[in-house]
Design an enzyme around this catalytic site. Structure first.
Site, PDB file in Angstrom:
ATOM      1  N   GLY A   1       0.838  -1.198   0.000  1.00  0.00           N
ATOM      2  CA  GLY A   1       0.000   0.000   0.000  1.00  0.00           C
ATOM      3  C   GLY A   1       0.867   1.240   0.000  1.00  0.00           C
ATOM      4  O   GLY A   1       1.971   1.244  -0.559  1.00  0.00           O
ATOM      5  N   GLU A   2       0.365   2.306   0.585  1.00  0.00           N
ATOM      6  CA  GLU A   2       1.082   3.588   0.697  1.00  0.00           C
ATOM      7  C   GLU A   2       1.279   4.296  -0.634  1.00  0.00           C
ATOM      8  O   GLU A   2       1.913   5.338  -0.695  1.00  0.00           O
ATOM      9  CB  GLU A   2       2.470   3.407   1.332  1.00  0.00           C
TER      10      GLU A   2
END
EC number: 2.4.2.21
Length: 335
Positions: free
Chosen positions: A302-303
């Site tokens: 993610g991120e």
């Protein structure tokens, strides 16, 4: 707030500008004059045309690229669906601010600005197995926060997220939009077999609890989603209205944007799937949306991490398009 009602938001989702055929065609014509066999750069050629279409420029540019990471907390974590406690969301937002996360390094290498936007982290959404994750007001506020973040001076945006437990809302939204429950649930941050069963059970409970909302993609996003997902939805919509192409990150980000594709048949035409994550439902979701990924590296962080990696591919596509010589310029014989 840009959107004061669901009807106003729905109208904005149905009124989507088309890209510039003229700009995309200009890129295709130039590609055919460059010192290479026609089509030999594969997707690099179509990426250049995609940039031109959605920027509305015969010669695209990537002077200002920005990564937005939206962060939110989720009440459904009470069902034991995550391997990490919800306080990690706040701790990771602090890590982003200190420059210590993967996305900080990847954004720097990609030549992209990073903007981390926390959304009421001290106030998790409702546990969607019991109540809607967000009421209409909370949902519109989160959508509006994402919408307002994207400005017309950007050349390309990447969207990412941080939110412990958010693969469960992503799976629930995917199941609501495309059917099924078990096939969308993955291990997220690393839940064991018992945790995966709890996750599937929570998704099934949410679908049953909010059955009356499943016919409306916006109600699905409100009842089963999260603030960071709603903000990604709003930001994706804003990018379309502002002529800014989008790189989508992993499963959560793709699920967040998916309701726009259900509201409008070309709702995600201005987006590319940066990568396919190792989260089990992502490949299936990309196939359902008709979004072939640029990368397949087994990532599941993610991120916005996969999207940032793909920025380098987009930059490469543009450099080849803008800087290669034509056959005439290089004095190279054509076939």
């Amino acid at each position: 707030m840009p959107f004061k009602s669901l009807d106003e938001l729905r109208a904005a989702c149905l009124d989507l500008p088309a890209g510039s055929d003229a700009a995309a065609n200009a890129v295709a014509r130039r590609q055919d004059t460059l010192t290479k066999p026609q089509g030999s750069l594969g997707r690099l050629e179509t990426i250049a045309a995609w940039l031109a279409r959605w920027q509305g420029r015969d010669m695209p540019q990537l002077d200002r690229v920005k990564v937005f990471v939206f962060a939110g907390n989720h009440g459904v974590t009470a069902q034991g669906v995550s391997a990490f406690p919800s306080e990690v969301t706040v701790q990771m937002v602090a890590n982003f601010a200190g420059g210590g996360a993967a996305i900080n390094q990847l954004a720097r290498i990609a030549g992209a600005e990073l903007d981390v936007i926390p959304l009421d982290l001290d106030r998790p959404t409702g546990d969607f197995t019991q109540v809607p994750a967000m009421d209409g007001e909370a949902f519109l506020a989160a959508v509006s926060a994402g919408y307002g973040a994207v400005t017309k001076d950007l050349d390309l945006v990447c969207f990412g997220e941080m939110g412990i437990g958010n693969t469960t809302p992503a799976a629930a939204i995917s199941a609501a939009l495309f059917g099924g429950a078990e096939k969308w649930a993955g291990r997220g941050t690393g839940v064991d077999d018992a945790g995966l069963v709890r996750k599937i059970t929570a998704i099934e409970a949410g679908l049953k609890r909010h059955a009356e909302a499943l016919a409306d993609p916006l109600m699905v996003a409100a009842a089963l989603g999260g603030r960071e997902l709603a903000a990604i939805f709003g930001a994706t919509l804003a990018a379309r209205h502002s002529g800014v192409p989008v790189l989508l990150d992993g499963f959560v980000c793709t699920a967040a944007a998916a309701p726009l594709a259900r509201l409008h048949p070309a709702g995600l035409a201005h987006t590319l799937a940066a990568h396919v994550s190792a989260e089990s439902g992502h490949r299936r979701l990309l196939e359902a949306l008709g979004l072939p990924p640029l990368l397949d590296l087994g990532m599941r962080l993610g991120e916005g991490s996969g999207a940032c990696l793909a920025v380098n591919i987009v930059r490469s596509a543009l450099e080849c398009h803008a800087r290669m010589a034509s056959f005439a310029e290089a004095g190279v014989s054509e076939k």
